[in-house]
Design an enzyme around this catalytic site. Structure first.
Site, PDB file in Angstrom:
ATOM      1  N   ASP A  98      43.709  90.994   5.990  1.00 48.41           N
ATOM      2  CA  ASP A  98      44.040  91.584   4.685  1.00 48.41           C
ATOM      3  C   ASP A  98      43.681  90.617   3.561  1.00 48.41           C
ATOM      4  O   ASP A  98      44.488  90.345   2.662  1.00 48.41           O
ATOM      5  CB  ASP A  98      45.527  91.951   4.617  1.00 48.41           C
ATOM      6  CG  ASP A  98      45.826  92.955   3.497  1.00 48.41           C
ATOM      7  OD1 ASP A  98      44.868  93.549   2.960  1.00 48.41           O
ATOM      8  OD2 ASP A  98      47.010  93.138   3.162  1.00 48.41           O
TER       9      ASP A  98
ATOM     10  N   GLY B 277      60.560  91.721  -4.243  1.00 46.70           N
ATOM     11  CA  GLY B 277      59.749  92.278  -3.175  1.00 46.70           C
ATOM     12  C   GLY B 277      60.457  93.417  -2.478  1.00 46.70           C
ATOM     13  O   GLY B 277      61.516  93.882  -2.918  1.00 46.70           O
TER      14      GLY B 277
END
Length: 395
Positions: A231, A116
């Site tokens: 989101d 990430g």
């Protein structure tokens, strides 16, 4: 028969133009999204973060985080004070454990699962229980250098509130000198995006069971905790296994854009975040006004109804293979959303029932005040008729 949708796209952050320059997460051809997700920007002035219970013992002191290179510290992890909507109170469960110790004292690291923005995702085994979990390793110095540490702490604060079978559970936060380890459930099925990508489209039966699980998670967030996710998209929905229709398989994740709201209050969100394909019209207006005005005070506000619009987009995408107002061009994407010319092409929807299309239409109403709220979505016949008792019980 199924059609082959346009090449599916992935998430990245870049400047694009619609009258003025703005930053927005957008898909591109087959690029993998970092498993951590992107942390959205926030206004400089945030509500004061109250002190938490740092661990699960009654006499444990609050956890204090020392920012790298700073003499100040910050206490995180408590519930924020806001008026939560009233549905049913969240079931009491053990809150997220916050431990200040070496990871090796509690978990055995196994293989790497992904990477990430500020670290990696590892599979770990609990030394106490012998169970496997996912460990999202966040590099504190890198998060601080990118100006994202405060946002990360806020995400953890919000993420630990909900406890629902269709929300990815944050089990524990292990804090070391250099890292934060976010210990979560492990989801072997990957993202819902990947599950859809493998088959192009879902059957209506599969879609209904998946959407019901997402809707149950949204209801828990909105009605029990006053949290808007902001989101919702297939990339932020994880699957415990490849059997997406199984109860509890679907897990809503990534609270980096989540915001708190009070029941009955006027729409007050102003931070521009989310993913363009799933933007509601009011988020597009926010995006445009924010960039024309140049700061938060000039932004058009929006509210938790954006989650219902995104839910409608996901339902449509599961049945058709792409979101309802899809375009490769960012400016055209915004124009299509604001034009709101919703169509159900026969190639995808000829065999889809009228109730399914009706629910999607009600979720994709342009005016947020007229858009179906989450309790109305759960009461709609298409979801109310879900025949899996375990999924129904979580609605």
């Amino acid at each position: 028969s199924k059609i082959s949708p346009a090449p599916r796209r992935e998430i990245f952050s870049k400047p694009v133009k619609f009258g003025v320059v703005f930053a927005v997460k957008k898909k591109s051809a087959r690029r993998r999204k970092p498993l951590m997700g992107a942390l959205c920007s926030r206004p400089d002035a945030e509500p004061e973060r109250p002190a938490p219970a740092a661990s699960r013992t009654a006499d444990a002191p609050p956890v204090t985080l020392q920012k790298p290179g700073s003499s100040s510290s910050q206490t995180v992890g408590a519930s924020s004070s806001f008026s939560s909507p009233s549905r049913a109170p969240a079931a009491p469960v053990a809150p997220t454990v916050w431990t200040k110790a070496a990871l090796s004292t509690r978990y055995t690291p196994m293989e790497k699962l992904g990477a990430g923005a500020f670290g990696v995702v590892m599979r770990v085994i609990s030394k106490e229980a012998g169970r496997e979990f996912a460990d999202k390793v966040m590099k504190r110095a890198e998060a601080e250098a990118a100006g994202k540490l405060d946002r990360l702490l806020r995400e953890i604060e919000i993420w630990q509130k909900p406890t629902h079978p269709n929300i990815l559970r944050l089990i524990e936060v292990v804090e070391t000198a250099d890292e934060l380890h976010l210990i979560t459930e492990i989801c072997r099925g990957g993202e819902l995006f990947d599950q859809l990508d493998a088959v192009d489209t879902f059957s209506e039966h599969e879609c209904r069971l998946v959407v019901a699980q997402i809707a149950g998670a949204v209801a828990h967030l909105h009605l029990a905790h006053g949290i808007a996710h902001c989101d919702i998209k297939p990339q932020n929905i994880l699957c415990r296994s490849s059997k997406v229709t199984d109860a509890g398989c679907i897990k809503l994740s990534d609270f980096g854009a989540a915001q708190l709201f009070a029941a009955g209050a006027a729409d007050a969100f102003v931070e521009t975040c989310g993913t363009l394909e799933y933007y509601a019209p009011e988020l597009c207006e926010n995006l445009i006004s924010r960039q024309r005005g140049g700061d938060v005070s000039a932004a058009t506000p929006y509210g938790p109804a954006v989650d219902l619009w995104a839910l409608g987009c996901v339902a449509y995408e599961l049945l058709c293979g792409e979101p309802p107002f899809w375009s490769k061009d960012d400016s055209e994407q915004v124009r299509l959303i604001l034009a709101h010319d919703l169509a159900f092409p026969d190639e995808c929807f000829a065999a889809v029932s009228a109730p399914a299309k009706e629910l999607i239409r009600l979720l994709l109403v342009a005016e947020p005040a007229r858009r179906l709220a989450i309790d109305g979505a759960l009461a709609h016949g298409w979801l109310a008729s879900v025949d899996d008792p375990q999924i129904s019980a979580a609605l």
